[in-house]
Design an enzyme around this catalytic site. Structure first.
Site, PDB file in Angstrom:
ATOM      1  CB  CYS A 266     -17.846  11.713  60.055  1.00 36.81           C
ATOM      2  SG  CYS A 266     -16.307  11.454  59.730  1.00 36.81           S
TER       3      CYS A 266
ATOM      4  CG  HIS B 183      -9.288  14.294  55.590  1.00 38.96           C
ATOM      5  ND1 HIS B 183      -7.974  14.499  55.120  1.00 38.96           N
ATOM      6  CD2 HIS B 183     -10.516  15.050  54.615  1.00 38.96           C
ATOM      7  CE1 HIS B 183      -8.374  15.587  54.574  1.00 38.96           C
ATOM      8  NE2 HIS B 183      -9.581  15.660  54.462  1.00 38.96           N
ATOM      9  CB  CYS B 184     -13.951   9.713  57.632  1.00 35.39           C
ATOM     10  SG  CYS B 184     -14.523   7.945  58.137  1.00 35.39           S
TER      11      CYS B 184
ATOM     12  CB  CYS C  26     -19.425   7.474  57.891  1.00 36.26           C
ATOM     13  SG  CYS C  26     -18.116   7.973  59.170  1.00 36.26           S
TER      14      CYS C  26
ATOM     15  CG  HIS D 162     -14.684  17.924  52.576  1.00 31.82           C
ATOM     16  ND1 HIS D 162     -14.889  16.399  53.261  1.00 31.82           N
ATOM     17  CD2 HIS D 162     -13.768  18.206  53.449  1.00 31.82           C
ATOM     18  CE1 HIS D 162     -12.841  15.706  53.484  1.00 31.82           C
ATOM     19  NE2 HIS D 162     -12.159  17.226  53.706  1.00 31.82           N
ATOM     20  CD  GLU D 163     -11.785  22.566  52.685  1.00 33.50           C
ATOM     21  OE1 GLU D 163     -12.068  21.701  53.888  1.00 33.50           O
ATOM     22  OE2 GLU D 163     -11.819  20.651  51.870  1.00 33.50           O
TER      23      GLU D 163
ATOM     24  CG  HIS E  41     -11.549  20.034  57.698  1.00 36.73           C
ATOM     25  ND1 HIS E  41     -11.551  18.100  58.175  1.00 36.73           N
ATOM     26  CD2 HIS E  41     -11.869  20.316  55.897  1.00 36.73           C
ATOM     27  CE1 HIS E  41     -11.215  18.115  56.890  1.00 36.73           C
ATOM     28  NE2 HIS E  41     -11.192  18.605  56.034  1.00 36.73           N
TER      29      HIS E  41
ATOM     30  CB  CYS F 189     -17.485   8.928  55.382  1.00 30.75           C
ATOM     31  SG  CYS F 189     -18.022  10.467  56.651  1.00 30.75           S
TER      32      CYS F 189
END
Length: 295
Positions: A251, A223-224, A248, A213-214, A217, A229
């Site tokens: 993304c 953010h989705c 998703c 996740h990070e 970025h 997601c």
């Protein structure tokens, strides 16, 4: 061209026209196997931090930094003391990064906390030490190797980004391509609980989620809000656990644009990683996606 099946009007707009993509990628973006974004409950991320999302066209227009011939490696930097038994080894997280982003990844030597020279505090709610993330990010910017596109630090200490915040799971700066995340709150010991059977896989899932996740970025993904997601924001551990292990269609298209990977080969690498790590549910989900894409 007709819109992909299974998508809502908002999702179709966020995904953008698909006339220029390959048939395999178009099938990967069809929406099959992806769940809608749930309504936020009280205390959830979107209830506390309303966000408008980031459409694929907006992502492209923002011209985020992307890997090139010089900087096409991801790096993982362990920060502080080694994790105790039961916590996944950093090498396994490196393998997860490599499979997820279809880029080479390497593990850097561990750095003692004293070498960073950061501010700390005692969290008033937990009574535990926390590290100040702006000082860590400043340190990482100085340590970014010239051939590395994104550098992520991992630590077993809790983090805080500002005096007004209780804590943060992780934080990254896309402009500088560095980030840090903590597995402190993913470890049952944080709540003075022992490890139980199955906790190792739960902790591994949690650590992979926050790590990728990070790093997402750092590729410019915000953010989705369009699907359930991996790039959804999370305000607490229950919300973080509810996020899936995958990005998703919106993304996924952003990442494919930034990295240029073959979507089938990426999913094949992820399937091998999940099978090797014993994450059977994730491996089965990827296998089902591959069946859809190859059809």
């Amino acid at each position: 061209m007709t819109a992909p099946p299974r998508l809502t009007p908002a999702q179709i707009v966020a995904l953008g026209p698909l006339g220029s993509v390959s048939p395999e990628l178009r099938r990967a973006l069809s929406g099959a196997g992806f769940e809608p974004m749930p309504q936020p409950a009280e205390g959830d991320w979107l209830a506390c931090h309303p966000e408008r999302g980031q459409k694929y066209a907006e992502f492209v227009a923002e011209k985020p930094l992307v890997p090139d011939e010089t900087r096409r490696t991801l790096a993982l930097l362990p920060l502080g003391v080694p994790a105790r038994p039961g916590i996944p080894r950093p090498g396994l997280l490196r393998d997860a990064l490599e499979a997820f982003y279809a880029l080479p990844a390497r593990l850097l030597p561990r750095v003692p906390l004293a070498e960073v020279g950061m501010r700390t505090r005692i969290n008033p709610h937990t009574g535990k030490v926390q590290l100040y993330t702006p000082h860590i990010l400043a340190f990482l910017k100085q340590r970014l190797p010239p051939d590395v596109f994104a550098l992520a630090a991992i630590t077993g200490e809790d983090l805080y980004p500002d005096e007004s915040w209780n804590f943060v799971f992780g934080i990254a700066t896309p402009r500088h391509r560095v980030g840090v995340f903590s597995f402190a709150r993913y470890d049952p010991a944080f709540d003075d609980e022992p490890f139980h059977p199955g906790d190792e896989k739960l902790v591994l899932r949690r650590m992979i989620k926050v790590l990728v996740h990070e790093v997402g970025h750092m590729f410019g993904l915000r953010h989705c809000i369009y699907f359930s997601c991996l790039m959804n924001g999370s305000n607490h551990i229950e919300e973080a656990d509810a996020r899936p292990q995958h990005v998703c269609p919106v993304c996924l298209r952003k990442l494919q644009h930034a990295i240029g990977f073959d979507v089938i080969r990426r999913y094949e690498a992820l399937e091998r990683f999940y099978e090797g790590a014993g994450l059977d549910d994730e491996a089965a989900w990827v296998a089902e996606r591959l069946g859809e894409i190859r059809a």
